[in-house]
Design a protein around this motif. Structure first.
Motif, PDB file in Angstrom:
ATOM      1  N   MET A 255       0.846  -1.174   0.000  1.00 13.65           N
ATOM      2  CA  MET A 255       0.000   0.000   0.000  1.00 13.65           C
ATOM      3  C   MET A 255       0.892   1.238   0.000  1.00 13.65           C
ATOM      4  N   ILE A 256       0.573   2.210  -0.802  1.00 14.96           N
ATOM      5  CA  ILE A 256       1.344   3.444  -0.894  1.00 14.96           C
ATOM      6  C   ILE A 256       0.520   4.573  -0.304  1.00 14.96           C
ATOM      7  N   PHE A 257       1.159   5.362   0.571  1.00 18.48           N
ATOM      8  CA  PHE A 257       0.493   6.504   1.181  1.00 18.48           C
ATOM      9  C   PHE A 257       1.054   7.786   0.610  1.00 18.48           C
ATOM     10  N   MET A 258       0.181   8.757   0.455  1.00 21.54           N
ATOM     11  CA  MET A 258       0.607  10.097   0.090  1.00 21.54           C
ATOM     12  C   MET A 258      -0.130  11.049   1.019  1.00 21.54           C
ATOM     13  N   ASN A 259       0.627  11.849   1.723  1.00 22.83           N
ATOM     14  CA  ASN A 259       0.043  12.807   2.648  1.00 22.83           C
ATOM     15  C   ASN A 259       0.769  14.133   2.506  1.00 22.83           C
ATOM     16  N   LEU A 260       0.057  15.196   2.815  1.00 21.46           N
ATOM     17  CA  LEU A 260       0.667  16.516   2.838  1.00 21.46           C
ATOM     18  C   LEU A 260       0.844  16.957   4.280  1.00 21.46           C
ATOM     19  N   ALA A 261       1.906  17.700   4.522  1.00 15.12           N
ATOM     20  CA  ALA A 261       2.126  18.299   5.827  1.00 15.12           C
ATOM     21  C   ALA A 261       2.548  19.741   5.589  1.00 15.12           C
ATOM     22  N   LYS A 262       1.989  20.650   6.347  1.00 14.08           N
ATOM     23  CA  LYS A 262       2.297  22.064   6.209  1.00 14.08           C
ATOM     24  C   LYS A 262       3.477  22.418   7.122  1.00 14.08           C
ATOM     25  N   ILE A 263       4.395  23.200   6.609  1.00 15.34           N
ATOM     26  CA  ILE A 263       5.548  23.647   7.382  1.00 15.34           C
ATOM     27  C   ILE A 263       5.185  24.959   8.066  1.00 15.34           C
ATOM     28  N   SER A 264       5.426  25.014   9.386  1.00 15.95           N
ATOM     29  CA  SER A 264       5.126  26.240  10.144  1.00 15.95           C
ATOM     30  C   SER A 264       6.210  27.286   9.879  1.00 15.95           C
ATOM     31  N   ALA A 265       5.989  28.486  10.377  1.00 12.67           N
ATOM     32  CA  ALA A 265       6.969  29.557  10.230  1.00 12.67           C
ATOM     33  C   ALA A 265       8.305  29.188  10.875  1.00 12.67           C
ATOM     34  N   ASN A 266       8.274  28.294  11.871  1.00 10.61           N
ATOM     35  CA  ASN A 266       9.493  27.839  12.543  1.00 10.61           C
ATOM     36  C   ASN A 266      10.123  26.619  11.869  1.00 10.61           C
ATOM     37  N   GLY A 267       9.562  26.183  10.744  1.00  5.29           N
ATOM     38  CA  GLY A 267      10.089  25.025  10.043  1.00  5.29           C
ATOM     39  C   GLY A 267       9.609  23.698  10.588  1.00  5.29           C
ATOM     40  N   GLN A 268       8.594  23.721  11.443  1.00  7.68           N
ATOM     41  CA  GLN A 268       8.081  22.491  12.034  1.00  7.68           C
ATOM     42  C   GLN A 268       6.972  21.900  11.174  1.00  7.68           C
TER      43      GLN A 268
ATOM     44  N   VAL B 264       3.709  15.227  11.439  1.00  8.28           N
ATOM     45  CA  VAL B 264       3.742  14.014  10.632  1.00  8.28           C
ATOM     46  C   VAL B 264       2.348  13.398  10.663  1.00  8.28           C
ATOM     47  N   PRO B 265       1.759  13.166   9.496  1.00  9.52           N
ATOM     48  CA  PRO B 265       0.410  12.589   9.454  1.00  9.52           C
ATOM     49  C   PRO B 265       0.331  11.267  10.214  1.00  9.52           C
ATOM     50  N   VAL B 266      -0.815  11.011  10.818  1.00  7.44           N
ATOM     51  CA  VAL B 266      -1.008   9.846  11.680  1.00  7.44           C
ATOM     52  C   VAL B 266      -0.698   8.540  10.942  1.00  7.44           C
ATOM     53  N   GLU B 267      -1.085   8.428   9.677  1.00  2.83           N
ATOM     54  CA  GLU B 267      -0.826   7.192   8.932  1.00  2.83           C
ATOM     55  C   GLU B 267       0.673   6.936   8.813  1.00  2.83           C
ATOM     56  N   ILE B 268       1.438   7.986   8.599  1.00  2.36           N
ATOM     57  CA  ILE B 268       2.889   7.861   8.471  1.00  2.36           C
ATOM     58  C   ILE B 268       3.510   7.530   9.828  1.00  2.36           C
ATOM     59  N   ARG B 269       3.009   8.162  10.894  1.00  2.03           N
ATOM     60  CA  ARG B 269       3.505   7.848  12.240  1.00  2.03           C
ATOM     61  C   ARG B 269       3.291   6.370  12.553  1.00  2.03           C
ATOM     62  N   ARG B 270       2.148   5.858  12.178  1.00  2.00           N
ATOM     63  CA  ARG B 270       1.856   4.433  12.417  1.00  2.00           C
ATOM     64  C   ARG B 270       2.797   3.541  11.605  1.00  2.00           C
ATOM     65  N   LEU B 271       2.971   3.865  10.336  1.00  6.15           N
ATOM     66  CA  LEU B 271       3.851   3.066   9.473  1.00  6.15           C
ATOM     67  C   LEU B 271       5.284   3.041   9.985  1.00  6.15           C
ATOM     68  N   LEU B 272       5.757   4.175  10.499  1.00  9.51           N
ATOM     69  CA  LEU B 272       7.131   4.275  10.980  1.00  9.51           C
ATOM     70  C   LEU B 272       7.274   3.867  12.442  1.00  9.51           C
ATOM     71  N   GLY B 273       6.150   3.610  13.105  1.00 10.07           N
ATOM     72  CA  GLY B 273       6.200   3.241  14.520  1.00 10.07           C
ATOM     73  C   GLY B 273       6.652   4.396  15.396  1.00 10.07           C
ATOM     74  N   LEU B 274       6.265   5.608  15.031  1.00  9.04           N
ATOM     75  CA  LEU B 274       6.688   6.801  15.769  1.00  9.04           C
ATOM     76  C   LEU B 274       5.731   7.109  16.912  1.00  9.04           C
ATOM     77  N   LYS B 275       6.322   7.577  18.010  1.00  7.93           N
ATOM     78  CA  LYS B 275       5.513   8.056  19.129  1.00  7.93           C
ATOM     79  C   LYS B 275       6.103   9.378  19.607  1.00  7.93           C
ATOM     80  N   SER B 276       5.420  10.048  20.472  1.00 10.55           N
ATOM     81  CA  SER B 276       5.849  11.351  20.969  1.00 10.55           C
ATOM     82  C   SER B 276       7.279  11.292  21.493  1.00 10.55           C
ATOM     83  N   GLY B 277       8.096  12.227  21.079  1.00  7.17           N
ATOM     84  CA  GLY B 277       9.484  12.296  21.531  1.00  7.17           C
ATOM     85  C   GLY B 277      10.470  11.565  20.636  1.00  7.17           C
ATOM     86  N   ASP B 278       9.972  10.722  19.721  1.00  6.95           N
ATOM     87  CA  ASP B 278      10.868  10.022  18.798  1.00  6.95           C
ATOM     88  C   ASP B 278      11.506  11.016  17.837  1.00  6.95           C
ATOM     89  N   LYS B 279      12.608  10.599  17.253  1.00 10.12           N
ATOM     90  CA  LYS B 279      13.287  11.418  16.253  1.00 10.12           C
ATOM     91  C   LYS B 279      13.119  10.753  14.899  1.00 10.12           C
TER      92      LYS B 279
END
Length: 88
Positions: free
Chosen positions: A1-14, A17-32
């Protein structure tokens, strides 16, 4: 399955990460996350912790065989040696 998501960059460059991508990468709060560029110019985003584990696994590949470790008993003997100074 291929995901495509958009994320907006804030004025601070932040970015968020879309929830689907966080799940795929196994990311949680504080991860790098790791951004790297492949030779073909493609930018890849990866879970930095997973990358580090894969790199360590690659670095240690074959180490057990080289040390003659073939069983759980061999591993326990190594642990005992480190803990108690007992030779194998």
């Amino acid at each position: 399955m291929i995901f495509m998501n958009l994320a907006k960059i804030s004025a601070n460059g932040q970015i968020t990460v879309p929830v689907e991508i966080r799940r795929l990468l196994g990311l949680k709060s504080g991860d790098k996350i790791l951004f790297f560029q492949k030779q073909d110019g493609e930018i890849v985003v990866s879970n930095a912790s997973s990358q580090a584990i894969r790199k360590a696994q690659s670095a240690f590949a074959g180490a057990a065989e080289a040390m003659g470790v073939t069983s759980e008993d061999d591993i326990q003997a190594l642990v005992d040696e480190v803990r108690y100074g007992k030779e194998r």
